[in-house]
Scaffold this motif. Structure first.
Motif, PDB file in Angstrom:
ATOM      1  N   GLY A  73      89.768  94.327  38.707  1.00 12.29           N
ATOM      2  CA  GLY A  73      88.624  94.153  39.596  1.00 12.29           C
ATOM      3  C   GLY A  73      88.803  93.151  40.708  1.00 12.29           C
ATOM      4  N   GLU A  74      89.892  92.382  40.706  1.00 10.48           N
ATOM      5  CA  GLU A  74      90.129  91.384  41.736  1.00 10.48           C
ATOM      6  C   GLU A  74      91.229  91.864  42.683  1.00 10.48           C
ATOM      7  OE1 GLU A  74      88.384  88.569  42.187  1.00 10.48           O
ATOM      8  OE2 GLU A  74      87.109  89.181  40.489  1.00 10.48           O
ATOM      9  N   VAL A  75      90.955  91.808  43.979  1.00  8.62           N
ATOM     10  CA  VAL A  75      91.936  92.251  44.963  1.00  8.62           C
ATOM     11  C   VAL A  75      93.041  91.211  45.107  1.00  8.62           C
ATOM     12  CG1 VAL A  75      92.331  92.894  47.372  1.00  8.62           C
ATOM     13  CG2 VAL A  75      90.221  93.611  46.201  1.00  8.62           C
ATOM     14  N   GLU A  76      94.280  91.637  44.873  1.00  6.00           N
ATOM     15  CA  GLU A  76      95.427  90.746  45.046  1.00  6.00           C
ATOM     16  C   GLU A  76      96.169  91.009  46.350  1.00  6.00           C
ATOM     17  OE1 GLU A  76      98.165  90.291  41.863  1.00  6.00           O
ATOM     18  OE2 GLU A  76      96.701  89.243  40.606  1.00  6.00           O
ATOM     19  N   ASP A  77      96.080  92.228  46.875  1.00  7.35           N
ATOM     20  CA  ASP A  77      96.679  92.545  48.166  1.00  7.35           C
ATOM     21  C   ASP A  77      95.685  93.419  48.916  1.00  7.35           C
ATOM     22  OD1 ASP A  77      98.137  93.450  50.367  1.00  7.35           O
ATOM     23  OD2 ASP A  77     100.016  93.581  49.247  1.00  7.35           O
ATOM     24  N   HIS A  78      95.167  92.903  50.010  1.00  8.21           N
ATOM     25  CA  HIS A  78      94.110  93.597  50.759  1.00  8.21           C
ATOM     26  C   HIS A  78      94.644  94.683  51.687  1.00  8.21           C
ATOM     27  CE1 HIS A  78      90.664  90.926  49.738  1.00  8.21           C
ATOM     28  NE2 HIS A  78      91.625  90.046  49.530  1.00  8.21           N
ATOM     29  N   GLN A  96      92.382 103.165  30.577  1.00  7.79           N
ATOM     30  CA  GLN A  96      91.394 103.080  31.658  1.00  7.79           C
ATOM     31  C   GLN A  96      90.467 101.895  31.443  1.00  7.79           C
ATOM     32  OE1 GLN A  96      88.724 106.496  32.020  1.00  7.79           O
ATOM     33  NE2 GLN A  96      88.741 106.290  34.256  1.00  7.79           N
ATOM     34  N   GLU A  97      90.178 101.184  32.524  1.00 12.23           N
ATOM     35  CA  GLU A  97      89.286 100.026  32.443  1.00 12.23           C
ATOM     36  C   GLU A  97      87.824 100.470  32.443  1.00 12.23           C
ATOM     37  OE1 GLU A  97      90.471  97.644  35.776  1.00 12.23           O
ATOM     38  OE2 GLU A  97      92.456  97.212  34.926  1.00 12.23           O
ATOM     39  N   PRO A  98      86.916  99.629  31.952  1.00  7.71           N
ATOM     40  CA  PRO A  98      85.489  99.994  31.939  1.00  7.71           C
ATOM     41  C   PRO A  98      84.950 100.402  33.314  1.00  7.71           C
ATOM     42  CG  PRO A  98      85.847  98.064  30.584  1.00  7.71           C
ATOM     43  CD  PRO A  98      87.156  98.338  31.275  1.00  7.71           C
ATOM     44  N   SER A  99      85.537  99.870  34.380  1.00  7.28           N
ATOM     45  CA  SER A  99      85.105 100.211  35.740  1.00  7.28           C
ATOM     46  C   SER A  99      85.465 101.626  36.136  1.00  7.28           C
ATOM     47  CB  SER A  99      85.751  99.257  36.741  1.00  7.28           C
ATOM     48  OG  SER A  99      87.165  99.460  36.769  1.00  7.28           O
ATOM     49  N   GLY A 100      86.382 102.246  35.382  1.00  4.98           N
ATOM     50  CA  GLY A 100      86.922 103.548  35.750  1.00  4.98           C
ATOM     51  C   GLY A 100      88.313 103.471  36.331  1.00  4.98           C
ATOM     52  N   TRP A 146      98.383 100.556  36.175  1.00  2.00           N
ATOM     53  CA  TRP A 146      99.709 101.008  35.743  1.00  2.00           C
ATOM     54  C   TRP A 146      99.866 100.831  34.232  1.00  2.00           C
ATOM     55  CZ3 TRP A 146     104.182  99.373  39.556  1.00  2.00           C
ATOM     56  CH2 TRP A 146     103.916  99.909  40.803  1.00  2.00           C
ATOM     57  N   THR A 147      99.490  99.651  33.755  1.00  5.10           N
ATOM     58  CA  THR A 147      99.414  99.351  32.323  1.00  5.10           C
ATOM     59  C   THR A 147      98.253  98.387  32.147  1.00  5.10           C
ATOM     60  OG1 THR A 147     100.934  97.464  32.501  1.00  5.10           O
ATOM     61  CG2 THR A 147     101.924  99.595  31.969  1.00  5.10           C
ATOM     62  N   PRO A 148      97.734  98.212  30.927  1.00  6.17           N
ATOM     63  CA  PRO A 148      96.590  97.314  30.744  1.00  6.17           C
ATOM     64  C   PRO A 148      96.868  95.912  31.277  1.00  6.17           C
ATOM     65  CG  PRO A 148      96.902  98.656  28.790  1.00  6.17           C
ATOM     66  CD  PRO A 148      98.089  98.923  29.679  1.00  6.17           C
ATOM     67  N   GLY A 149      95.938  95.421  32.103  1.00  9.02           N
ATOM     68  CA  GLY A 149      96.069  94.091  32.677  1.00  9.02           C
ATOM     69  C   GLY A 149      96.892  94.032  33.941  1.00  9.02           C
ATOM     70  N   GLU A 150      97.589  95.130  34.259  1.00 11.66           N
ATOM     71  CA  GLU A 150      98.386  95.173  35.477  1.00 11.66           C
ATOM     72  C   GLU A 150      97.551  95.741  36.623  1.00 11.66           C
ATOM     73  OE1 GLU A 150     101.463  94.083  36.207  1.00 11.66           O
ATOM     74  OE2 GLU A 150     101.549  93.159  34.217  1.00 11.66           O
ATOM     75  N   HIS A 151      98.189  95.968  37.765  1.00  9.34           N
ATOM     76  CA  HIS A 151      97.417  96.320  38.943  1.00  9.34           C
ATOM     77  C   HIS A 151      97.110  97.812  39.021  1.00  9.34           C
ATOM     78  CE1 HIS A 151     101.245  97.457  40.986  1.00  9.34           C
ATOM     79  NE2 HIS A 151     100.461  98.156  41.799  1.00  9.34           N
ATOM     80  N   TRP A 170      85.164 105.519  40.549  1.00 11.69           N
ATOM     81  CA  TRP A 170      85.747 104.230  40.936  1.00 11.69           C
ATOM     82  C   TRP A 170      86.323 104.318  42.346  1.00 11.69           C
ATOM     83  CZ3 TRP A 170      90.586 102.713  42.507  1.00 11.69           C
ATOM     84  CH2 TRP A 170      90.839 101.332  42.542  1.00 11.69           C
ATOM     85  N   ALA A 171      86.984 105.423  42.646  1.00 11.50           N
ATOM     86  CA  ALA A 171      87.561 105.582  43.982  1.00 11.50           C
ATOM     87  C   ALA A 171      86.468 105.602  45.051  1.00 11.50           C
ATOM     88  CB  ALA A 171      88.393 106.863  44.045  1.00 11.50           C
TER      89      ALA A 171
END
Length: 365
Positions: free
Chosen positions: A78-83, A19-23, A27-32, A60-61
């Motif tokens: 934290g960065e949106v790749e597909d809106h 889990q990321e600090p944001s909550g 799927w896996t660390p660093g992935e989406h 987070w949700a």
């Protein structure tokens, strides 16, 4: 073979560790991160004794939901790749919130989540197509909703049917009946039972095979017949089930979803066998490989995913009745099946719950 409580907790800890600090739970660390798999992980964290991590995931949700009720399809650290906003993914917050209620019986938490659930399902029901299926996504451009992709996915719409039943149960719990959701659910359930040919053809994917059963729209003899239709196409004895019919690749998440579908229709022997068969994907740390290519005897992709671990936890919980959340896929605690009213396909309207819908409408008019 199932898992011990200690093994379930170990697997839940493996999810929490990613889990990321944001909550967010990627799927896996660093992935989406996508909100459907993220919320499935939150559910598994609740089952596995990681309530703090689960509630950070729910927070987070709430924080990342957009004004129209949807979430971006793909967020990477934290960065949106597909809106794009996908209806199936947005709807699942209702299932996760009802599951939290079953496990924790925390009404204050339900009321905290209710505005998020209401916005999400209002977005989803606005996307119903004339035949009853739900349009699968809406594009976003320049920070605003844009073109609707006006085709329906069978697996996605089946999951939405499940989410609508959870949403109506939540609505009744908080005292805010949502008649429109029930009417949309009735038309959707009819489409899933009678008009599966009108959905996009994704029949090479195992999800399209079992999801009408998993989501609860198809039950009884029809469910057993549907499972029998493609059993030999997808099931690899001793390994699990194929994700895609033509590929010699079994995947843990799909196998565990089929386990839950089978258990929900009383086919416990095969459910337990499949759950045992897929345990070759488990690592010593309690995480799970995504899949296995059997001609090559290799795990592929080379990753251990949170959503696979989550599906295992939820399947184990269901077949062992480990927590009150074990009912989430069986659906006996959800709202009743919806009446088939207002159909546009020419089929006669009806259904056992028609009087119930009419009664709710009478109370709210």
């Amino acid at each position: 073979m199932s898992l011990t409580r200690a093994q379930v907790e170990q697997t839940a800890a493996s999810i929490a560790a990613m889990q990321e600090p944001s909550g967010a739970v990627p799927w896996t660390p660093g992935e989406h991160t996508d909100v459907w798999n993220h919320l499935e992980s939150a559910m598994a964290l609740m089952v596995g004794g990681q309530r703090d991590a689960a509630e950070r995931a729910f927070a987070w949700a709430r924080a990342s939901q957009r004004r129209d009720g949807s979430w971006p399809l793909k967020i990477v650290v934290g960065e949106v790749e597909d809106h794009s906003g996908e209806t199936n993914m947005s709807a699942y917050v209702a299932v996760a919130t009802w599951h939290h209620w079953l496990v924790a019986r925390d009404e204050a938490f339900v009321r905290l989540m209710w505005p998020t659930v209401r916005r999400a399902l209002d977005f989803v029901v606005s996307m119903q197509l004339p035949f009853g299926g739900i349009a699968w996504s809406q594009e976003w451009h320049d920070g605003a909703p844009a073109k609707v992709n006006a085709d329906a996915l069978l697996a996605g719409s089946s999951s939405i049917y499940h989410s609508l039943r959870a949403g109506v149960a939540l609505a009744e719990l908080v005292g805010e009946p949502q008649v429109e959701w029930e009417l949309v659910g009735g038309r959707l359930g009819h489409a899933l039972r009678e008009h599966r040919d009108l959905f996009l053809d994704k029949s090479q994917f195992s999800m399209d095979w079992y999801y009408p059963v998993l989501g609860g729209a198809v039950r009884g003899p029809e469910a057993h017949a549907l499972v029998a239709e493609r059993w030999d196409t997808f099931v690899e004895p001793g390994l699990g089930i194929r994700c895609v019919s033509q590929d010699p690749w079994v995947t843990g998440a799909e196998t565990c979803e089929l386990v839950m579908a089978l258990d929900a229709i009383g086919d416990r022997a095969r459910a337990l066998q499949l759950l045992a068969d897929m345990q070759h994907l488990r690592t010593d740390e309690g995480s799970y490989w995504t899949g296995y290519v059997f001609p090559d005897d290799v795990n592929w992709p080379v990753e251990q995913t949170t959503y696979t671990a989550a599906a295992v936890i939820l399947a184990v919980d269901q077949v062992t009745d480990g927590t009150p959340g074990a009912d989430i896929m069986r659906g006996t605690t959800l709202a009743a099946d919806f009446a088939e009213l207002g159909l546009e396909c020419g089929c006669p309207s009806g259904g056992a719950s028609a009087d119930r819908v009419a009664g709710v409408a009478g109370r709210t008019t």
